[in-house]
Design an enzyme around this catalytic site. Structure first.
Site, PDB file in Angstrom:
ATOM      1  N   ILE A   1      38.811  41.403  32.276  1.00  0.00           N
ATOM      2  CA  ILE A   1      38.665  40.537  33.438  1.00  0.00           C
ATOM      3  C   ILE A   1      39.315  41.243  34.622  1.00  0.00           C
ATOM      4  O   ILE A   1      40.132  42.138  34.446  1.00  0.00           O
ATOM      5  CB  ILE A   1      39.284  39.133  33.218  1.00  0.00           C
ATOM      6  CG1 ILE A   1      40.769  39.221  32.847  1.00  0.00           C
ATOM      7  CG2 ILE A   1      38.511  38.358  32.181  1.00  0.00           C
ATOM      8  CD1 ILE A   1      41.434  37.862  32.677  1.00  0.00           C
ATOM      9  N   ASP A   2      38.943  40.842  35.826  1.00  0.00           N
ATOM     10  CA  ASP A   2      39.410  41.518  37.024  1.00  0.00           C
ATOM     11  C   ASP A   2      40.921  41.374  37.228  1.00  0.00           C
ATOM     12  O   ASP A   2      41.530  40.434  36.717  1.00  0.00           O
ATOM     13  CB  ASP A   2      38.697  40.968  38.258  1.00  0.00           C
ATOM     14  CG  ASP A   2      37.196  41.185  38.214  1.00  0.00           C
ATOM     15  OD1 ASP A   2      36.771  42.173  37.598  1.00  0.00           O
ATOM     16  OD2 ASP A   2      36.466  40.361  38.794  1.00  0.00           O
ATOM     17  N   LYS A   3      41.471  42.280  37.998  1.00  0.00           N
ATOM     18  CA  LYS A   3      42.904  42.283  38.285  1.00  0.00           C
ATOM     19  C   LYS A   3      43.394  40.921  38.774  1.00  0.00           C
ATOM     20  O   LYS A   3      44.394  40.385  38.294  1.00  0.00           O
ATOM     21  CB  LYS A   3      43.221  43.351  39.333  1.00  0.00           C
ATOM     22  CG  LYS A   3      44.652  43.315  39.855  1.00  0.00           C
ATOM     23  CD  LYS A   3      44.840  44.289  41.006  1.00  0.00           C
ATOM     24  CE  LYS A   3      46.239  44.166  41.600  1.00  0.00           C
ATOM     25  NZ  LYS A   3      46.441  45.075  42.760  1.00  0.00           N
TER      26      LYS A   3
END
Length: 352
Positions: free
Chosen positions: A162-164
């Protein structure tokens, strides 16, 4: 190669590099046997996620892009069998993953896998500009006593990402067998993943499905765009959504992934005119709905200060245990920043 040129995109001028001394190979790609003649800058732009065509042209003009052992300019036409390399006068960054003592919120763990609740702001995997302090480094520390777990072995570790600045649940495989089995479940779309998101605007329908290929934005290589399914651009992607609460100018939604593409929810929601609140890359930090009063602008600034990221949380994760076949379902409560943000919108709605 993407990481190398992304670093250069972030401020290091290729023209300032000197060609004296030893050159180090940072990337190698062999053109397919059926490759049609195409300019090398276009060829590489289509294969690099994090660099613009302009940056690739500068790299070629500076003598850093070679074909068959010789530097070429950006107008060189790539042909079948060409060996394309990126050569720089500094050694390639050591991407060995090291164990780092970083706290982890482990939701579940056994001898096959572990489920982690990732906080917003933590990068999942080492990459350009983020070689330390990532989730993978933290997992390596957590499992440092497990002799069978090698954080540098691609056959174990993270099954998905998942994104930062997205918070929520991730699964890590401790064994090659577990990663293979879990990976197959993600590929075959038999896992269950739902996200909670705050989107700009008042969605017309209570639920719906967004379908559209996800591919790199031609103008911004760090952003994804949505293309028609029959365009041949990008990868097939499907997101289902359901309204949870409406606040007038924003809507709390549940998003269920049928596919798992980069920035899928963020790009799909922008595509239908409802970018996620606080999502700077997709325009969510602008005031997209509401009043033009000074008090409303101040209210939005306060909201963005409370949750200075895209308001997106990977809330549920479900899969079959790779060894026992038992259905495993996990739920993660919304993090404090999103809870405060949602309550602020609820309070505003009550006061109207």
């Amino acid at each position: 190669m993407e990481d190398d040129l992304e670093m250069l995109d972030e401020g290091q001028e290729l023209a300032d590099e000197e060609q004296n001394g030893t050159l180090y190979e940072h990337f190698r790609l062999v053109a397919d046997a059926g490759q049609i003649a195409v300019r090398i800058d276009k060829f590489l732009t289509e294969r690099m996620a994090h660099s613009s065509r302009n940056r690739i042209q500068k790299a070629a003009d500076a003598g850093f892009i070679h074909v068959n052992g010789k530097p070429v300019k950006s107008n060189y036409k790539v042909r079948p069998g060409d060996v394309v390399t990126l050569m720089l006068n500094r050694p390639r960054h050591d991407d060995t993953i090291e164990a780092e003592d970083i706290p982890l919120e482990v939701v579940y763990e056994d001898d096959q896998l572990m489920v982690i609740n990732k906080p917003a702001g933590m990068v999942v995997h080492p990459g350009c500009g983020n070689y330390h302090g990532t989730l993978v480094n933290a997992v390596a520390w957590h499992l440092r006593g497990l002799s069978t777990y090698d954080p540098n072995d691609p056959e174990v570790g993270l099954v998905h990402r998942i994104d930062k600045d997205t918070s929520g649940l991730l699964v890590v495989a401790k064994t090659p067998e577990a990663k293979s089995t879990l990976g197959a479940q993600f590929f075959n779309k038999t896992t269950h993943r739902s996200y909670t998101a705050l989107a700009w605007g008042n969605l017309v329908e209570d639920e719906g499905t967004i379908t559209g290929n996800i591919g790199r934005d031609a103008k911004d290589r760090l952003r994804m765009d949505v293309f028609p399914e029959d365009s041949g651009i990008g990868k097939h992607a499907v997101t289902h959504y359901k309204v949870i609460e409406r606040y007038g100018y924003t809507t709390l939604v549940e998003c269920i992934l049928e596919t798992g593409r980069t920035h899928q929810i963020r790009a799909h929601m922008k595509h239908i005119g409802h970018p996620l609140f606080g999502d700077e890359r997709y325009g969510g930090c602008e005031i997209l709905r509401g009043e033009r009063t000074a008090s409303y602008k101040a209210y939005i600034r306060n909201c963005l200060a409370i949750c200075p990221r895209q308001a997106l949380h990977a809330r549920t994760l479900g899969f079959k245990h790779p060894e026992t076949g038992e259905q495993m379902d996990f739920n993660s409560e919304l993090p404090e920043d999103m809870q405060q943000l949602i309550e602020k919108w609820r309070k505003r709605l009550r006061q109207q």
